[in-house]
Enzyme design. Structure first.
Site, PDB file in Angstrom:
ATOM      1  N   HIS A  17      77.347 100.130 152.736  1.00  0.00           N
ATOM      2  CA  HIS A  17      78.350  99.063 152.832  1.00  0.00           C
ATOM      3  C   HIS A  17      78.587  98.754 154.301  1.00  0.00           C
ATOM      4  CE1 HIS A  17      81.866  96.673 152.510  1.00  0.00           C
ATOM      5  NE2 HIS A  17      82.680  97.603 152.959  1.00  0.00           N
TER       6      HIS A  17
ATOM      7  N   HIS B 211      80.200  95.428 157.139  1.00  0.00           N
ATOM      8  CA  HIS B 211      80.793  94.102 157.323  1.00  0.00           C
ATOM      9  C   HIS B 211      79.871  93.304 158.243  1.00  0.00           C
ATOM     10  CE1 HIS B 211      85.226  95.312 156.224  1.00  0.00           C
ATOM     11  NE2 HIS B 211      84.345  95.794 155.379  1.00  0.00           N
TER      12      HIS B 211
ATOM     13  N   ASP C 149      60.836  88.285 149.224  1.00  0.00           N
ATOM     14  CA  ASP C 149      60.191  89.591 149.364  1.00  0.00           C
ATOM     15  C   ASP C 149      61.085  90.740 148.898  1.00  0.00           C
ATOM     16  OD1 ASP C 149      57.747  88.727 150.416  1.00  0.00           O
ATOM     17  OD2 ASP C 149      58.403  88.899 152.499  1.00  0.00           O
TER      18      ASP C 149
ATOM     19  N   HIS D   2      85.203  90.053 151.232  1.00  0.00           N
ATOM     20  CA  HIS D   2      85.119  91.389 151.811  1.00  0.00           C
ATOM     21  C   HIS D   2      83.806  91.545 152.594  1.00  0.00           C
ATOM     22  CE1 HIS D   2      85.769  95.991 151.007  1.00  0.00           C
ATOM     23  NE2 HIS D   2      85.180  95.772 152.151  1.00  0.00           N
TER      24      HIS D   2
ATOM     25  N   TYR E  91      51.213  94.631 149.220  1.00  0.00           N
ATOM     26  CA  TYR E  91      51.702  94.640 150.590  1.00  0.00           C
ATOM     27  C   TYR E  91      51.774  96.098 151.057  1.00  0.00           C
ATOM     28  CZ  TYR E  91      54.723  93.824 154.622  1.00  0.00           C
ATOM     29  OH  TYR E  91      55.244  93.769 155.892  1.00  0.00           O
TER      30      TYR E  91
END
Lengths: 234, 234, 234, 234
Positions: free
Chosen positions: D95, D97, D120, D169, D227
């Protein structure tokens, strides 16, 4: 030398503004106050940050009179002392021309709370001062900048909103210490940048709900805060 | 070797453009003039900055004729000497394609004074030249770029407005010395960036009041300046 | 080991893309061709740049068949060889997802020539390919990306326009060598960024006059070029 | 000490967020889960990254109860465990910001797939959660953030879309490991930035064709992926 510990903290707060990319050349300034002694420590005017030492900082009283220091204080000193005299809970003040906060200040727009990053630090929009009158510019300009900030906070609590945009100029921040004031300057620039990008993605900015705003602010501030470590762990 | 001290200053001014992120590869150039000798020191054309030494700089007279130097001078030399011949008070010239100033130049828009950062350095908007005619482009293009700049300053004082946007090209700045010219290039890019962001936040750009503009400019320039330290302290 | 010198140049071209901030993680790839031997040297697929050595590069022929190498070649190899087969004057190819060039590619807009920085390197707008058909995507997708680029250049000279935006994907650049191709990728990103900012300042983008465009391009390219040092000085 | 190897991986995932510029000060957090033991390793709350050691991380069970650790866990722990309980295939959660992903989250707009970089990694737009109700904010806020994410994925597969924007958020990402989750956070920020710039260049955002989207996603994921290097080479 007076206030050696406060000098070191204020020096560090000034250097933090440099490290975080908030100032260019000799722009910007940070100060701290010793409330017991009624003395302010502030950056000297126009001295390069790379050469700045704790002993170069200037000590003044709360009227802005120099008490110790071989250099002229920052030309913004009268704004700082005006804030110290009116916001009794603050211990440090920082001023930068950080680019996104300054863009909002130049646009004359308060920064609405658009997300939880903002809500974590500012319990409401970041306000903008009104324009100074020509008379306020002509005499005691820097003091009147402080007066305009205090006018903006007549119905706001500086403990809840630790910064302001001076219209057509740039941001001032504050906090319980010079360290926290510098931290708030860094956060304000990040908020201003994210709010600018958000404004590019919507027709109309919609503030965060007040319940979520209050929740985030109270997670980090006040007696029920639960972010970070308890005081004895930090 | 001629002008060793000026060579060192001009080298440093060139490197300052690199350090501040204003130039890419071999773009950009700074020069300085020795008014007594009537000689100009300028960056050579297309030499990588990492390898640039003071002895690589080229010395020319004020007609652009090479006096000393093993390299070709910057292809913008004729613009520099045109500015030195017409703006008698300047001692240094810098040219970059710094990105935000260039964007304003490409847009053909002068940069209005939107805040005190601008007012501290430029006593008015940063002007844009008019387009060169096809004839001016075809022959003596670089000299005619200087002619177009001087035309833009017919009613402006280059001491008050230390830079210009060449339409469709990019900024030229100047100052009492090459050091100051480079400093002005850095400031101009910062102003241009903040003005760009401000333009994204308002429908119509409103310039700073003239009283506040004058106040900030005069805090830093002229006999009543009180920013920074007195001359004997710096 | 085959082509040691070309391997070193191609390695350096790949690393230049990293140094200039054009690639993230293992994104991007650069290759070079030895026209006499009919061999291509290209970056392996998905190997971190920090660990990349000249010996890790893969050598293929112009049909894309591996001739030497312990790794799989970049999955974009078929695009590179398609370009080498069709653009006989080029010696290097680079591909990145650099952010501003990719934004123009995602927008499906060619980058108009808005200033002299662009004119110095691209003798016209940077074109965008048309969409591939579903069939072209389903089989031989990477080769068909090259086919789409060549289609875009049916009436353009790849020597004059050393790059293209693949619609919805990102930029490919080329040049006489892998070094020059990488250089062109860096320039294209700078152009794309400045064009983006210019687009934010005007209602309608107005291209540079053709006389000024031609002037700048011919200052740096062709027999009458006078930018930089003469060949024996560099 | 429990889970030494997982602690080291989670520490590295946290530091990767710092190195890539996704977090400011003590913002952001990464965790990993040991599915056999039913234990989660997560960053402590509010500890500076520069000082963070593997032994400072906190071990909890899947109900969020602390099993080992001298610090408080990240205040976002209840969101992480809610994701681990509902998305059985994931091994790590991150997580941040990060600024552009947060701008889209603050704007309340999903990020459409505008190009192959997005295709991708994300097999569809990056979705945005709906607002939490006041009740969901008032009690168990962090857990309810996880509930809102799971609600958003009722008809989506978290293996195909390894991240989400929490409205107002910021982004949460995940992956088979904490390393991959951190990688996805970096990619998401790059996508968000390029999508922002693309939005500035067109009136209406047009998503990539589904054939091209599918092609790119399947080049890198699933049994037909080609890939990178085969597993025994990496």
């Amino acid at each position: 030398m007076l206030l050696e510990s406060l000098r070191r903290e204020v020096l560090e707060a000034n250097l933090e503004l440099v490290r975080r990319g908030l100032v260019l050349y000799t722009f910007g300034n940070a100060s701290g106050v010793d409330r017991d002694k009624g003395l302010v420590v502030i950056k000297p005017s126009g001295v390069p940050y790379e050469k700045l030492k704790a002993e170069d900082l200037v000590v003044t009283d709360l009227s802005g009179k120099i008490v110790e220091g071989k250099f002229r204080p920052s030309s913004d000193l009268p704004t700082h002392v005006e804030l110290y005299r009116n916001f009794s809970g603050i211990g440090g003040v920082t001023h930068t021309h950080s680019e996104f906060a300054t863009a909002w200040a130049q646009a004359g727009r308060p920064i609405p709370c658009l997300g939880t990053t903002h809500a974590d630090y500012f319990h409401g929009p970041v306000p903008v001062t009104s324009d100074l009158t020509s008379q306020e510019v002509a005499a005691d300009y820097e003091k009147n900048t402080g007066v305009a900030i205090c006018r903006t906070f007549e119905k706001l609590d500086p403990a809840d909103i630790p910064g302001v945009l001076v219209r057509g100029h740039g941001p001032f921040c504050w906090g319980e210490t010079a360290t926290i004031a510098a931290h708030n300057s860094v956060i304000l620039e990040a908020l201003a940048r994210m709010a600018y990008y958000t404004a590019g993605l919507v027709h109309e900015l919609k503030p965060l709900s007040s319940s979520l705003h209050d929740k985030h602010y109270s997670r980090k501030h006040g007696s029920a805060a639960y972010y970070g470590q308890p005081p004895d762990k930090t």
